[in-house]
Design an enzyme around this catalytic site. Structure first.
Site: not given
Length: 444
Positions: A67, A100, A141
């Protein structure tokens, strides 16, 4: 007569047909390993540009990454989406992972393949690690944003949206067999030839820019490898999180130790170089910015050499920084450069020669200029102040002294008598008369 001509044309076309059909198409294969950074995005762009310029049938990226940076990942996704050549992400070799950021890149590709013993997924975004080593999870979020982004990539390619969301929200990871069964990937292949054989005749999962959906034709193709350049290998090594952290830590310690022990210059010199390399290793620069930072550091070292008598230490540091910066700045991976390869071959020599010439200039030329500015004037009244002379006629308080092989009229500054043979120092001038004071024998 016309019929014979028509038959001749048909026969001629049939003779040409085998040579046309025998023309080989090209498939390029590039490698992406390690943490995803802006350097990785530069490397990706280089691979895609090569494939596009040579009208390749496809570009295969052998991917092995844990990632990396979100912004670099999104830039790579955009590069794939705007590529006019189909991009196949191949998680390879055995033991490789596309975790990722690597999973997002795979989901954006035109086809996904995996080698046995590899894995894909584990995309939960994190903010870093706490002091005790535990993972700091991203706010809700942010997690929701990346989940939606992954879902959109899966939806656009017709891949499993449920699994795609679980990659992010549940840190799901799949083997090749599981990913193939879940319709996350399209091919499981042992190597590139096996991949080409199994993908032959398949249609891209997403449209190719300017071409739409493309059916792969890997019959009679020539495979060409794109090897990462030395520049990319250097920055990939620096971009290893462990290496970058060590460089930053040792660099800061070097600066601290250097400031605590002034006059040696070695700790702060090495510290500055390691600190800059560590910052570059964080991957927030592209090749251009990283090279420019190193070249500027090199010039700073050259100037420091001219201002500080370090006997060549700053010159060596500046030379290394300047040359390394130049090589990184003008080099891109895969044999593609900011200038063409022929020019870059000679450019490397120019970089080396320029670096050496700059080092010599600041080591000798600039240092000599600065020393000349610092040196006391050797002509006129000023050069006599501080000069040491010898009394050749008693100063009572006026007499004669010899300074620099010349006889001068002199007067003792305090009006005392100074005998012949005594040493005196010029303190000022009154016209052509030297005002002097007696020099203590211990000072001479």
């Amino acid at each position: 007569m016309d019929r014979r001509i028509l038959i001749a044309i048909i026969l001629f076309a049939l003779l040409l047909a085998p040579s046309v059909s025998a023309e080989k198409r090209v498939v390029y294969v590039g490698t992406i390993e390690g943490t995803i950074t802006q350097y990785t995005a530069d490397q990706f762009e280089s691979y895609i540009n090569t494939a596009e310029e040579n009208h390749a049938e496809a570009l295969i990226i052998e991917l092995n990454t844990p990632g990396g940076q979100g912004d670099a990942m999104m830039r790579i996704v955009s590069l794939i989406q705007n590529s006019t050549v189909p991009v196949i992400i191949y998680v390879y070799p055995r033991g490789a992972i596309a975790a990722s950021a690597g999973t997002y890149i795979a989901m954006a590709s035109h086809l996904i393949a995996m080698a046995p013993g590899t894995s894909i997924g584990a995309c939960e975004p994190i903010m870093g690690y706490s002091a005790n080593g535990s993972i700091v999870r991203a706010p809700e979020k942010i997690r929701n944003f990346y989940a939606a982004y992954m879902r959109s990539l899966a939806k656009a390619s017709g891949r499993n949206e449920t699994a795609a969301v679980k990659f992010v929200l549940e840190d799901l990871s799949l083997t090749p067999e599981e990913a193939l069964k879940a319709h996350v990937i399209e091919v499981m292949a042992n190597d590139v030839p096996d991949l080409l054989n199994k993908a032959n005749g398949m249609k891209t999962k997403v449209p190719v820019a300017e071409k739409g959906y493309v059916i792969f034709n890997f019959t009679n193709v020539e495979v060409k490898r794109l090897n990462p350049s030395l520049s990319y290998q250097i920055v990939t090594f620096l971009a290893n999180p462990g290496i970058a952290y060590i460089l930053l830590t040792v660099g800061m310690l070097g600066l601290v130790f250097g400031f605590l022990t002034p006059g040696w210059h070695v700790p702060e010199t090495l510290g500055a170089i390691l600190l800059v390399l560590g910052v570059i290793g964080m991957g927030y620069f592209g090749y251009d910015a990283a090279g420019l930072v190193l070249m500027i550091l090199g010039v700073i070292f050259f100037i420091a050499e001219a201002l500080t008598p370090t006997f060549g230490l700053f010159t060596i540091a500046g030379l290394v920084s300047f040359i390394l910066g130049g090589l990184i700045m003008f080099g891109k991976g895969g044999g593609i450069y900011l200038v063409n390869s022929e020019t870059f071959s000679s450019l490397r020599t120019i970089i080396l020669v320029t670096g050496i010439l700059l080092a010599l200039f600041f080591l000798f030329g600039m240092a000599a200029v600065i020393r000349a500015h610092r040196r006391k004037p050797e002509t006129g009244r000023e050069e006599m102040i501080g000069a040491i002379g010898k009394v050749v006629e008693d100063l009572d308080p006026e007499g004669l002294i010899k300074v620099r092989g010349e006889l001068w009229k002199a007067v003792s500054a305090d009006g005392s008598t100074i005998k012949v043979g005594e040493k005196v120092r010029v303190v000022r001038m009154d016209g052509l008369t030297l005002i002097v004071e007696k020099v203590d024998r211990k000072e001479v």
